[in-house]
Scaffold this active site. Structure first.
Site, mmCIF file in Angstrom:
data_model
loop_
_atom_site.group_PDB
_atom_site.id
_atom_site.type_symbol
_atom_site.label_atom_id
_atom_site.label_comp_id
_atom_site.label_asym_id
_atom_site.label_seq_id
_atom_site.Cartn_x
_atom_site.Cartn_y
_atom_site.Cartn_z
ATOM 1 N N ASP A 155 -0.281 4.984 1.208
ATOM 2 C CA ASP A 155 -0.537 5.906 2.314
ATOM 3 C C ASP A 155 -0.370 5.229 3.673
ATOM 4 O O ASP A 155 -1.000 4.195 3.950
ATOM 5 C CB ASP A 155 -1.953 6.465 2.208
ATOM 6 C CG ASP A 155 -2.165 7.296 0.945
ATOM 7 O OD1 ASP A 155 -1.157 7.742 0.351
ATOM 8 O OD2 ASP A 155 -3.327 7.491 0.563
ATOM 9 N N ASP A 182 0.855 -1.170 0.000
ATOM 10 C CA ASP A 182 0.000 0.000 0.000
ATOM 11 C C ASP A 182 0.902 1.233 0.000
ATOM 12 O O ASP A 182 2.110 1.123 0.257
ATOM 13 C CB ASP A 182 -0.878 -0.045 1.254
ATOM 14 C CG ASP A 182 -1.738 1.186 1.421
ATOM 15 O OD1 ASP A 182 -2.359 1.616 0.439
ATOM 16 O OD2 ASP A 182 -1.776 1.715 2.551
ATOM 17 N N ASP A 191 -1.667 -0.717 6.054
ATOM 18 C CA ASP A 191 -1.904 -0.184 7.404
ATOM 19 C C ASP A 191 -3.350 -0.289 7.850
ATOM 20 O O ASP A 191 -3.684 0.112 8.962
ATOM 21 C CB ASP A 191 -1.479 1.298 7.465
ATOM 22 C CG ASP A 191 -2.393 2.184 6.649
ATOM 23 O OD1 ASP A 191 -2.926 3.182 7.206
ATOM 24 O OD2 ASP A 191 -2.601 1.910 5.460
#
Length: 209
Positions: A39, A37, A167
């Site tokens: 961000d 990922d 996250d």
């Protein structure tokens, strides 16, 4: 409240990476693909809400600055992690998998932020755009299972051979496909990579036990 982190990187922060994690030299298998990922996984911000274009690279690509003078960079370990993985004798495929609503802005950052061509920082090292270290990019809004499906279809890598760092707990649903999911709370670090590889081995009975 927006997440905050101070673990962004600069050229001065990049220390020699002589201690490659043991999972890359212990002779046991590693995933054929590492997917990340963006961000709060590779960088400490949301590109679609925190960044205001246009962007301009600074300090040789160590950071990018937006219209309001805000600086944006990778978490501290990310550049040497990417460089190290691509320097392995049999390097794995690397991929991005992001649901951002501003894919063009994310791609611009990946072009402007740079990574050393070696996993250490000698005075003579050269740097390349981070985007060039990734074999595949899946950057669009939607369920991460769609991102993983497209990565598998485009590369021929089975779901079981993909390790995905993210996250957000909700993206653990990729495990229904067979992908190994590893949750990171404060960005990708060497320790998180090592723990992720060990979990992939455990799930796929490749830990030598």
């Amino acid at each position: 409240m927006p997440k905050k982190s101070t673990q962004s990187t600069s050229t001065a922060d990049l220390a020699p990476q002589t201690n490659i994690p043991n999972v890359f030299k212990d002779g046991l298998p590693i995933p054929k693909m590492f997917a990340f990922d963006l961000d709060y996984t590779l960088w400490p911000f949301w590109v679609d809400t925190h960044v205001t274009p246009p962007l301009k690279a600074k300090e040789g690509g160590a950071k990018s600055v937006d219209r309001f003078g805000e600086s944006f960079a990778f978490y501290r370990d990310v550049a040497t992690i990417l460089a190290t993985m691509k320097s392995l004798p049999s390097p794995p495929l690397l991929a991005t998998a992001s649901r951002t609503h501003t894919p063009d802005l994310a791609q611009t950052l990946l072009k402007q932020l740079t990574v050393p061509t070696t996993p250490w920082i000698p005075a003579t090292t050269t740097f390349k755009p981070a985007r060039e270290f990734f074999d595949q990019h899946q950057i669009f809004p939607g369920d991460k299972k769609t991102h993983m499906t497209r990565l598998s279809e485009k590369t021929g890598v089975a779901f079981e051979d993909i390790l995905f760092f993210d996250d957000e707990t909700r993206n653990r649903n990729v495990e229904t496909l067979g992908v190994t999911f590893w949750l990171v709370r404060d960005g990708v670090t060497w320790a998180e990579v090592e723990r992720g590889v060990r979990e992939w081995r455990r799930r796929n009975a490749k830990d030598g036990k």
